[in-house]
Write a protein that holds these residues in place. Structure first.
Motif, mmCIF file in Angstrom:
data_model
loop_
_atom_site.group_PDB
_atom_site.id
_atom_site.type_symbol
_atom_site.label_atom_id
_atom_site.label_comp_id
_atom_site.label_asym_id
_atom_site.label_seq_id
_atom_site.Cartn_x
_atom_site.Cartn_y
_atom_site.Cartn_z
ATOM 1 N N THR A 137 0.833 -1.204 0.000
ATOM 2 C CA THR A 137 0.000 0.000 0.000
ATOM 3 C C THR A 137 0.865 1.250 0.000
ATOM 4 O O THR A 137 0.608 2.195 -0.755
ATOM 5 C CB THR A 137 -0.928 -0.005 1.232
ATOM 6 N N VAL A 151 2.491 1.738 -3.463
ATOM 7 C CA VAL A 151 1.544 2.222 -4.466
ATOM 8 C C VAL A 151 1.231 3.704 -4.244
ATOM 9 O O VAL A 151 1.206 4.500 -5.197
ATOM 10 C CB VAL A 151 0.247 1.373 -4.441
ATOM 11 N N CYS A 164 2.093 6.793 -6.844
ATOM 12 C CA CYS A 164 1.086 7.749 -7.316
ATOM 13 C C CYS A 164 1.526 9.185 -7.040
ATOM 14 O O CYS A 164 1.381 10.059 -7.894
ATOM 15 C CB CYS A 164 -0.256 7.476 -6.654
#
Length: 104
Positions: free
Chosen positions: A72, A75, A79
């Motif tokens: 998590t 990611v 981003c």
């Protein structure tokens, strides 16, 4: 208008009064005497060796949660990096466009 105000006051009074009653009943039930479990309850709470293989292992579950947390974070970081790169590229393109207009 006064009728609505009195009605709202009455409702809030009833609501608070009913909450006091439920809190008292909950507090009484929590203050009950401790009763030792009987032999049947003790047998039900005892470890059963035949069920040992079906229980999840805490270490593996902890490791899986840790991998999920790391993925998590990766990611989200990716981003954020993509957003940053797009913003920088847009700013550079804007500066080049302003510089090329200024030369002409």
């Amino acid at each position: 208008m006064a009728f609505l105000l009195n009605k709202a006051t009455a409702l809030s009074h009833l609501r608070s009064h009913s909450q006091q009653k439920t809190e008292d009943s909950f507090s009484l039930s929590r203050r009950g005497f401790h009763v030792e479990p009987g032999p049947r309850e003790k047998a039900l709470l005892a470890d059963d060796p035949s069920l040992k293989r079906f229980k999840s292992h805490k270490r593996n579950v902890w490791r899986l949660k840790r991998v999920g947390d790391v993925l998590t974070i990766v990611v989200v970081a990716g981003c954020c990096y993509e957003i940053y790169v797009k913003a920088v590229m847009r700013e550079e393109a804007r500066k080049q466009a302003a510089a090329s207009e200024g030369l002409q």
